[in-house]
Design an enzyme around this catalytic site. Structure first.
Site, PDB file in Angstrom:
ATOM      1  N   GLY A 111       0.835  -1.190   0.000  1.00 37.52           N
ATOM      2  CA  GLY A 111       0.000   0.000   0.000  1.00 37.52           C
ATOM      3  C   GLY A 111       0.879   1.253   0.000  1.00 37.52           C
TER       4      GLY A 111
ATOM      5  N   GLN B  55      -7.662   0.390   3.980  1.00 33.42           N
ATOM      6  CA  GLN B  55      -8.472  -0.249   5.028  1.00 33.42           C
ATOM      7  C   GLN B  55      -9.859  -0.667   4.545  1.00 33.42           C
ATOM      8  OE1 GLN B  55      -7.603  -1.302   8.014  1.00 33.42           O
ATOM      9  NE2 GLN B  55      -5.560  -0.418   8.134  1.00 33.42           N
TER      10      GLN B  55
ATOM     11  N   HIS C 201      -2.521  -7.685   2.424  1.00 36.45           N
ATOM     12  CA  HIS C 201      -2.452  -8.247   3.781  1.00 36.45           C
ATOM     13  C   HIS C 201      -3.530  -7.708   4.719  1.00 36.45           C
ATOM     14  CE1 HIS C 201      -0.226  -4.978   6.094  1.00 36.45           C
ATOM     15  NE2 HIS C 201      -0.050  -4.554   4.868  1.00 36.45           N
TER      16      HIS C 201
ATOM     17  N   THR D   8      10.733  -7.575 -11.407  1.00 32.70           N
ATOM     18  CA  THR D   8      10.059  -8.851 -11.687  1.00 32.70           C
ATOM     19  C   THR D   8       8.873  -9.033 -10.749  1.00 32.70           C
ATOM     20  OG1 THR D   8      12.127  -9.779 -12.474  1.00 32.70           O
ATOM     21  CG2 THR D   8      10.419 -11.361 -11.833  1.00 32.70           C
TER      22      THR D   8
ATOM     23  N   CYS E  12      -0.382  12.630  21.815  1.00 31.84           N
ATOM     24  CA  CYS E  12       0.910  13.141  22.273  1.00 31.84           C
ATOM     25  C   CYS E  12       0.653  14.171  23.364  1.00 31.84           C
ATOM     26  CB  CYS E  12       1.652  13.846  21.145  1.00 31.84           C
ATOM     27  SG  CYS E  12       1.582  12.984  19.579  1.00 31.84           S
TER      28      CYS E  12
END
Ligand SMILES: Cc1ncc(COP(=O)(O)O)c(C=O)c1O
Length: 378
Positions: free
Chosen positions: A70, A178, A200, A236, A327
């Site tokens: 991705g 997603q 994946h 390839t 944060c």
């Protein structure tokens, strides 16, 4: 017991995908660029996979370009879309995946573009009026706005963004990593110029994905080399990965509604159970089922002692999930997404993300462990 609730990070390989890949691994080793029979057989597998994917997405095989991930597909769309079309202004949101955000920030730093961030609200929803203002103020922008946020699940309205981009002559890239294989995407209707997939995330193999490039836009290669992918991506081809990607998308489409219902059921059940049993719990991002990715639930826990140990403690208790917190001021460690939506830095957050393989019993197990941990740590 060990349970896996980190399917937004990656999903387990579907055994049927594995079987399909294994068959090819056993019997095919030719280089698809070779013109002899071994090469031709390998080429046929790739072109068959491309056709399968294009058929499912209602597009032409000529618009599907295989990539290594991705991230590569995002980089190709962004870098080539901007450079080849001499774009000087880009629009994105502060909650994009780093594959997008860091790419655009690097281009801004090297002086190629001016970057504008569209306003979002406390659930991560885009301010579409602000997007329109930004588009109006700049002649031809590059817009990169993801379909579903990987941390908080908030969905964007692709049709609305596509219409706005068309009105203001902008190039539209949508990171659909997603949502590919999780929703039906009809590419004959969508107005995005670039869409992205990573196998994946839908029970396919790692290290393979594709970029959909709408026929209305042309770009030059991102990776130069041989003539692979019709001269658009040297290297390839990953035959086994490509076959696995096509199989995983095929399986996802064949049972999509059933999986959507099952997974949305688990997510709603986990929400109900957490609300009932964990005082002070809340959720980050959009939770309305229509506006939120059904595979992701981002839970905001009440302040607790040793809150930075929560994920670690869940792991020790047999639960694989991910997360973090916003944060705290002056620090850049933590989630840029939670920081952007203004989540409290003192509340620990955990992203539970679901797949077709999760069960109600696993959710019960998580809720029980979470209750124990919260009771000990308050
Ligand atoms: C929204 C989003 N974009 C891009 C990526 C990157 O995909 P890949 O892991 O295939 O490079 C991810 C992966 O987590 C993601 O969630």
């Amino acid at each position: 017991m060990r349970v896996y609730f980190d399917n937004a990070a990656t999903t387990p390989l579907d055994p049927d995908v594995m079987k399909e890949m294994y068959k090819v691994m056993e019997s095919q080793f030719g280089n698809p660029s070779s013109i002899h029979a071994h090469g031709r057989e390998a080429r046929t597998l790739i072109e068959r996979s491309r056709k399968t994917i294009a058929g499912l997405l209602h597009t032409s095989p000529a618009e599907i370009f295989f990539t290594s991930s991705g991230t590569e597909a995002d980089n190709t769309a962004i870098r080539c879309g901007i450079i080849d079309h001499k774009i000087t202004h880009a629009i994105t949101s502060p909650t994009e995946h780093h594959a997008v955000l860091h790419t655009l920030e690097a281009m801004e730093k090297s002086g190629v573009i001016k970057l504008s961030l569209v306003n979002i609200d406390s659930k991560g929803v885009i301010d579409y009026d602000h997007l329109e203002t930004l588009l109006k103020e700049n002649e031809r922008s590059f817009v990169s706005l993801m379909h579903a946020n990987n941390e908080i699940g908030t969905l964007s309205d692709m049709e609305r963004i596509g219409d706005l981009c068309e009105t203001y002559n902008a190039i539209y890239h949508c990171d659909t990593v997603q949502t590919m294989g999780h929703y039906q995407h009809d590419l004959s209707k969508l107005k995005a110029h670039f869409l992205v997939c990573a196998a994946h995330k839908l029970h396919g193999p790692k290290g393979v994905g594709f970029l959909h490039i709408n026929h209305k836009i042309k770009i030059k290669p991102f990776i130069y080399g041989g003539a692979q992918e019709r001269n658009m991506r040297g290297g390839t081809e990953n035959i086994y990965g490509i076959v696995g990607l096509a199989k995983s998308l095929e399986l996802a489409y064949s049972e999509m509604e059933q999986h959507q219902n099952h997974i949305q059921g688990l997510k709603s059940y986990m929400m109900e159970q957490l609300i009932a049993h964990v005082p002070g719990v809340s959720f980050n991002g959009e939770t309305d089922a229509e506006k939120s990715l059904y595979t992701v639930l981002n839970v905001s826990f009440p302040e607790m002692e040793m809150s930075d140990m929560l994920l670690f403690n869940l792991d020790i208790a047999g639960i694989s999930a991910s997360g973090g917190s916003a944060c705290s001021s002056g620090s850049d460690i933590g989630s840029h997404v939670l920081t952007a939506i203004g989540a409290s830095s003192s509340r620990p957050s955990v992203r539970f993300s679901f797949s077709k393989y999760n069960t109600k019993e696993e959710v019960d197990f998580v809720v029980a462990k979470v209750r124990e941990l919260c009771a000990v740590n308050v």
